[in-house]
Design an enzyme around this catalytic site. Structure first.
Site, PDB file in Angstrom:
ATOM      1  N   SER A 142       0.799  -1.229   0.000  1.00 63.21           N
ATOM      2  CA  SER A 142       0.000   0.000   0.000  1.00 63.21           C
ATOM      3  C   SER A 142       0.827   1.272   0.000  1.00 63.21           C
ATOM      4  O   SER A 142       0.260   2.367  -0.060  1.00 63.21           O
ATOM      5  CB  SER A 142      -0.954   0.008   1.194  1.00 63.21           C
ATOM      6  OG  SER A 142      -2.164  -0.633   0.842  1.00 63.21           O
ATOM      7  N   LYS A 201      -0.025   3.656  -2.742  1.00 61.58           N
ATOM      8  CA  LYS A 201      -1.033   4.724  -2.675  1.00 61.58           C
ATOM      9  C   LYS A 201      -0.397   6.113  -2.614  1.00 61.58           C
ATOM     10  O   LYS A 201      -1.062   7.105  -2.933  1.00 61.58           O
ATOM     11  CB  LYS A 201      -1.965   4.480  -1.494  1.00 61.58           C
ATOM     12  CG  LYS A 201      -2.841   3.234  -1.675  1.00 61.58           C
ATOM     13  CD  LYS A 201      -3.826   3.071  -0.548  1.00 61.58           C
ATOM     14  CE  LYS A 201      -4.758   1.884  -0.787  1.00 61.58           C
ATOM     15  NZ  LYS A 201      -4.172   0.578  -0.422  1.00 61.58           N
ATOM     16  N   SER A 245      -6.302   3.412   4.199  1.00 59.61           N
ATOM     17  CA  SER A 245      -5.712   2.701   3.058  1.00 59.61           C
ATOM     18  C   SER A 245      -6.743   1.819   2.368  1.00 59.61           C
ATOM     19  O   SER A 245      -6.473   0.673   2.015  1.00 59.61           O
ATOM     20  CB  SER A 245      -4.514   1.862   3.512  1.00 59.61           C
ATOM     21  OG  SER A 245      -3.682   1.533   2.432  1.00 59.61           O
TER      22      SER A 245
END
Length: 379
Positions: free
Chosen positions: A61, A64, A121
């Site tokens: 993640s 992101k 997230s």
């Protein structure tokens, strides 16, 4: 949750008490050699410390942050604004957890979407944002890779906007440092998104997955990430006396370990002389692991990994953070609003999300601990 519960939440001490001698010892312990990491001064670009900075790694993640950079660039170009509605598509709604469980057709502003991306997230929101800007997820990913090349991220490639496992997705600690420094330099007006303590959608309060926010002096970002193949990763940033440092720590074996490593590395940068004379621009590729992406699934999502993580929690399930530089919050967490545009169906009820494979079975919903436990895929 009532105010008294917030105070209990904040007061729960997520680390063991340590003596002064122990604190000195912990501060001097280096990061494990198997964990790529890098520490950079944002203002000068000087690399203060690095290890295996060019080893290819799954970004999880941390992806992101590339998504968010691409969003900020689209805002700068006048293509979209923070008030623009983001529509949840069927594809977005079908993403695995961690997610918000929004329904197809529901809408939220881009402002709310960014808050949710950086605090929780949420994988469903990441895809919805990508489609709002790129038309399709694929179109947005092409734009992500174009932005990465322009920034000089020469050893990175992205295949989706949320970091879920995908063939051909990789990065390095050095490239992630380049991205993080660019976010801080190019878009200072949006720095507040990275330091949020949490958000509320009117039904539930969601704390930031970054354990340093509100607990490490000067902490003001950036992102955490996990999949089995990458281990537990964290990009941290902190500002003291006008000086901002960013750190990248990859491949640790638990939530506690990545927080400890991040805090210790940032503290070292603020208090000691740098061990390197390089900048992000002058640092040349070195070391092994440049030809293929490292996969540490066998160490993370296994009985061995589960045992390691069990040892980072006390008898009541609280995180045992060892770094003396991570302290309990001294105030109630501040939650900003991030949710659906009013007038739609009610916010979806909170859904229990199982822990990562290899952890003790259980769910995180309504668990009164300062830090959420691992999700099954990416956070």
């Amino acid at each position: 949750m009532s105010t008294s519960h917030f105070r209990l939440f904040a007061a729960l001490r997520p680390l063991s008490f340590v003596s002064a001698a122990t604190a000195v010892f912990l501060a001097s312990v280096p990061l494990a050699q198997a964990n790529p990491h890098i520490l950079v001064d944002v203002q000068t670009g000087r690399v203060l410390e690095h290890e295996e900075a060019f080893r290819k790694w799954y970004p999880a993640s941390l992806t992101k942050l590339m998504t968010v950079y691409t969003v900020f660039d689209a805002i700068r170009a006048g293509q979209i604004s923070l008030d623009t509605p983001v529509v949840i598509s069927k594809r977005a709604a079908a993403q695995p957890a961690a997610k918000m469980y929004f329904k197809p057709g529901q809408k939220l502003t881009l402002d709310s979407a960014l808050k949710i991306l950086l605090v929780k997230s949420a994988n469903d929101v990441a895809v919805a944002v990508a489609e709002a800007i790129g038309g399709t997820q694929e179109g947005f990913v092409t734009r992500m890779n174009g932005e990465a090349l322009k920034l000089g991220m020469t050893d990175s490639h992205f295949v989706n906007p949320n970091g879920l496992p995908g063939k051909g997705q990789y990065t390095t600690a050095r490239d992630l440092a380049v991205l993080t420094v660019a976010l801080r330099r190019d878009f200072p007006q949006y720095a507040g998104y990275f330091s949020l303590e949490g958000f509320t959608n009117g039904q539930q309060n969601v704390p930031n997955l970054n354990m340093l926010i509100g607990r490490f002096a000067g902490a003001d970002g950036m992102k955490t990430g996990f999949i089995c193949a990458s281990g537990f990763n964290q990009i941290g940033s902190a500002t003291r006396n006008g000086r901002t440092l960013v750190s990248v720590v990859l491949g640790t074996d638990s939530l506690a370990a990545r927080a400890d490593a991040t805090a210790n590395l940032l503290q070292k940068g603020f208090t000691t002389q740098p061990a390197s004379n390089d900048t992000l621009g002058s640092l040349r590729p070195y070391g092994s692991g440049q030809d293929q992406v490292t996969d540490i699934s066998a160490d993370i999502c296994s009985a061995k990994g589960a045992k390691v993580r069990s040892e980072t929690r006390d008898e009541v399930g609280r995180m045992k953070v060892l770094s003396p530089y991570i302290q309990p919050m001294d105030h109630d967490p501040q939650f900003v609003f991030a949710g659906l545009i009013p007038g739609q169906d009610p916010q979806p009820a909170a859904q229990p999300e199982k822990m990562a494979r290899g952890d003790t079975a259980g769910a995180i919903a309504n668990v009164p601990v300062p830090v959420p436990m691992p999700r099954p895929t990416s956070f």
